[in-house]
Design a protein around this motif. Structure first.
Motif, mmCIF file in Angstrom:
data_model
loop_
_atom_site.group_PDB
_atom_site.id
_atom_site.type_symbol
_atom_site.label_atom_id
_atom_site.label_comp_id
_atom_site.label_asym_id
_atom_site.label_seq_id
_atom_site.Cartn_x
_atom_site.Cartn_y
_atom_site.Cartn_z
ATOM 1 N N ARG A 11 102.183 122.988 134.643
ATOM 2 C CA ARG A 11 103.355 122.118 134.479
ATOM 3 C C ARG A 11 104.257 122.615 133.351
ATOM 4 N NH1 ARG A 11 99.207 118.360 135.457
ATOM 5 N NH2 ARG A 11 98.985 117.817 133.256
ATOM 6 N N LEU A 12 103.662 123.088 132.278
ATOM 7 C CA LEU A 12 104.450 123.569 131.146
ATOM 8 C C LEU A 12 105.222 124.851 131.480
ATOM 9 C CD1 LEU A 12 101.994 123.014 128.147
ATOM 10 C CD2 LEU A 12 104.025 121.668 128.728
ATOM 11 N N LEU A 13 104.701 125.629 132.407
ATOM 12 C CA LEU A 13 105.334 126.904 132.740
ATOM 13 C C LEU A 13 106.542 126.760 133.665
ATOM 14 C CD1 LEU A 13 102.239 129.224 133.356
ATOM 15 C CD2 LEU A 13 103.752 129.229 131.367
ATOM 16 N N LYS A 14 106.815 125.582 134.178
ATOM 17 C CA LYS A 14 107.875 125.408 135.185
ATOM 18 C C LYS A 14 109.187 126.057 134.751
ATOM 19 C CE LYS A 14 105.776 123.234 138.479
ATOM 20 N NZ LYS A 14 105.486 123.981 139.722
ATOM 21 N N LEU A 15 109.652 125.716 133.564
ATOM 22 C CA LEU A 15 110.896 126.311 133.056
ATOM 23 C C LEU A 15 110.679 126.684 131.598
ATOM 24 C CD1 LEU A 15 113.729 127.239 133.537
ATOM 25 C CD2 LEU A 15 114.551 124.908 133.109
ATOM 26 N N TYR A 16 110.326 127.931 131.399
ATOM 27 C CA TYR A 16 109.868 128.484 130.120
ATOM 28 C C TYR A 16 111.042 129.241 129.509
ATOM 29 C CZ TYR A 16 106.422 131.135 127.240
ATOM 30 O OH TYR A 16 105.692 131.709 126.232
ATOM 31 N N PHE A 17 111.600 128.689 128.459
ATOM 32 C CA PHE A 17 112.792 129.255 127.806
ATOM 33 C C PHE A 17 112.371 130.118 126.625
ATOM 34 C CE2 PHE A 17 116.701 128.300 125.035
ATOM 35 C CZ PHE A 17 117.388 129.400 125.531
ATOM 36 N N GLY A 173 106.754 134.071 136.084
ATOM 37 C CA GLY A 173 107.538 135.276 136.320
ATOM 38 C C GLY A 173 108.583 135.448 135.249
ATOM 39 N N ILE A 174 108.861 136.704 134.894
ATOM 40 C CA ILE A 174 109.860 136.977 133.865
ATOM 41 C C ILE A 174 110.653 138.223 134.235
ATOM 42 C CG2 ILE A 174 108.259 138.351 132.456
ATOM 43 C CD1 ILE A 174 109.722 137.170 129.968
ATOM 44 N N GLY A 175 111.897 138.243 133.781
ATOM 45 C CA GLY A 175 112.719 139.442 133.922
ATOM 46 C C GLY A 175 113.858 139.300 134.905
ATOM 47 N N GLY A 176 115.071 139.113 134.395
ATOM 48 C CA GLY A 176 116.260 139.105 135.236
ATOM 49 C C GLY A 176 116.361 137.939 136.196
ATOM 50 N N ILE A 177 115.640 136.863 135.919
ATOM 51 C CA ILE A 177 115.630 135.730 136.852
ATOM 52 C C ILE A 177 116.827 134.815 136.590
ATOM 53 C CG2 ILE A 177 114.332 133.736 137.680
ATOM 54 C CD1 ILE A 177 111.770 135.201 136.804
ATOM 55 N N ASN A 178 117.526 134.466 137.657
ATOM 56 C CA ASN A 178 118.606 133.487 137.568
ATOM 57 C C ASN A 178 118.427 132.463 138.683
ATOM 58 O OD1 ASN A 178 119.950 134.513 139.987
ATOM 59 N ND2 ASN A 178 120.598 136.257 138.718
ATOM 60 N N ALA A 179 119.318 131.497 138.731
ATOM 61 C CA ALA A 179 119.164 130.414 139.703
ATOM 62 C C ALA A 179 119.253 130.910 141.142
ATOM 63 C CB ALA A 179 120.203 129.335 139.446
ATOM 64 N N ASN A 180 119.921 132.032 141.343
ATOM 65 C CA ASN A 180 120.093 132.559 142.703
ATOM 66 C C ASN A 180 118.883 133.340 143.201
ATOM 67 O OD1 ASN A 180 122.745 131.531 143.013
ATOM 68 N ND2 ASN A 180 123.557 133.238 141.820
ATOM 69 N N ASN A 181 118.049 133.849 142.284
ATOM 70 C CA ASN A 181 116.907 134.663 142.720
ATOM 71 C C ASN A 181 115.562 134.088 142.274
ATOM 72 O OD1 ASN A 181 116.572 135.414 139.994
ATOM 73 N ND2 ASN A 181 117.716 137.327 140.233
ATOM 74 N N ASP A 191 103.822 129.893 138.980
ATOM 75 C CA ASP A 191 103.888 128.466 138.689
ATOM 76 C C ASP A 191 105.214 128.081 138.056
ATOM 77 O OD1 ASP A 191 101.061 127.526 139.342
ATOM 78 O OD2 ASP A 191 100.693 129.247 138.035
ATOM 79 N N GLY A 192 105.918 129.063 137.536
ATOM 80 C CA GLY A 192 107.199 128.798 136.909
ATOM 81 C C GLY A 192 107.921 130.086 136.620
ATOM 82 N N ILE A 193 109.065 129.949 135.976
ATOM 83 C CA ILE A 193 109.870 131.114 135.611
ATOM 84 C C ILE A 193 110.178 131.068 134.126
ATOM 85 C CG2 ILE A 193 110.893 131.411 137.903
ATOM 86 C CD1 ILE A 193 113.368 129.953 136.775
ATOM 87 N N SER A 194 110.283 132.235 133.526
ATOM 88 C CA SER A 194 110.700 132.333 132.128
ATOM 89 C C SER A 194 112.060 133.015 132.082
ATOM 90 C CB SER A 194 109.662 133.069 131.293
ATOM 91 O OG SER A 194 109.260 134.264 131.914
#
Length: 218
Positions: A11-17, A173-181, A191-194
């Protein structure tokens, strides 16, 4: 105290800033405040690169950001710097393959702290799990300009492979992720994106965070 359970970690990893002063268009405190308002679930202080803070300024910035996180019950993770994590009693630390293994970090910081490890292959992932990592950061999924030392772009292949071979550890997941990809990263088994620049560099930080959550929840 016990280690964090995997369900809560997911749950914590959903949106990792992830952010440091060099990543921000606004002040770091304002950037973090707006990102929290937008719904980030975990924060990592990563102060690296040209013109990054050092010494007392580095410590003071970390303390200010940690205070803001605590006010809103967002866990505060330190990138690489185990001494800083210990000094601040941070909620955890994230390390790469060239840093100390999770096992020794756990001995230093305690069983209840969150320890994340970057992994780029199944072998690295298995070793991190054996060493006691709570989650793995996998990437770079896409091309990124936020990290000068980034590994080769891998797409979602490694995330898919880790799930295919039966690894159930929480993954981000990490690296170059935006809302479109972002959606393919979640579909691959993360489980989430950073995110660094897609939030820190956004004109509308709150809106950017909220859009990520909308995509992740679909």
């Amino acid at each position: 105290m016990k280690r964090i359970d995997s369900g809560k970690m997911r749950r914590l990893l959903k949106l990792y800033f992830i952010m440091g002063s060099v990543n921000c268009r606004k002040s770091p405190l304002d950037t973090l405040a707006e990102a929290i308002d937008g719904g980030i679930t975990l924060f990592q202080f990563r102060e690296k690169g040209i013109a990054s803070f050092t010494g007392l300024a580095y410590m003071e910035l970390a303390q200010q950001l940690q205070r803001r996180c605590r006010e809103h019950q967002v866990p505060f993770i330190v990138n690489d710097d185990i001494e800083l994590a210990a000094a601040l009693d941070a909620d955890g630390v994230h390390v790469g393959q060239d840093d100390a293994p999770a096992r020794s970090i756990r001995q230093r910081l305690g069983a209840h702290k969150i320890i994340g490890v970057s992994a780029h292959t199944p072998e690295e992932a298995k070793q991190a799990i054996a060493d006691g990592a709570d989650y793995l950061g996998v990437g770079p999924v896409y091309t990124t300009s936020s990290k000068d030392d980034a590994e080769a772009v891998q797409g979602t292949a490694v995330i898919e492979e880790l799930r295919r071979i039966g690894l159930t550890i929480p993954l981000v997941g990490i690296g170059g992720i935006n809302a479109n990809n972002a959606a393919p990263v979640i579909r691959a088994g993360a489980d989430g994106i950073s995110v660094i620049s897609a939030i820190a560099g956004a004109a509308d930080i709150r809106g950017a965070a909220r859009e990520f959550l909308r995509v992740i929840r679909q």
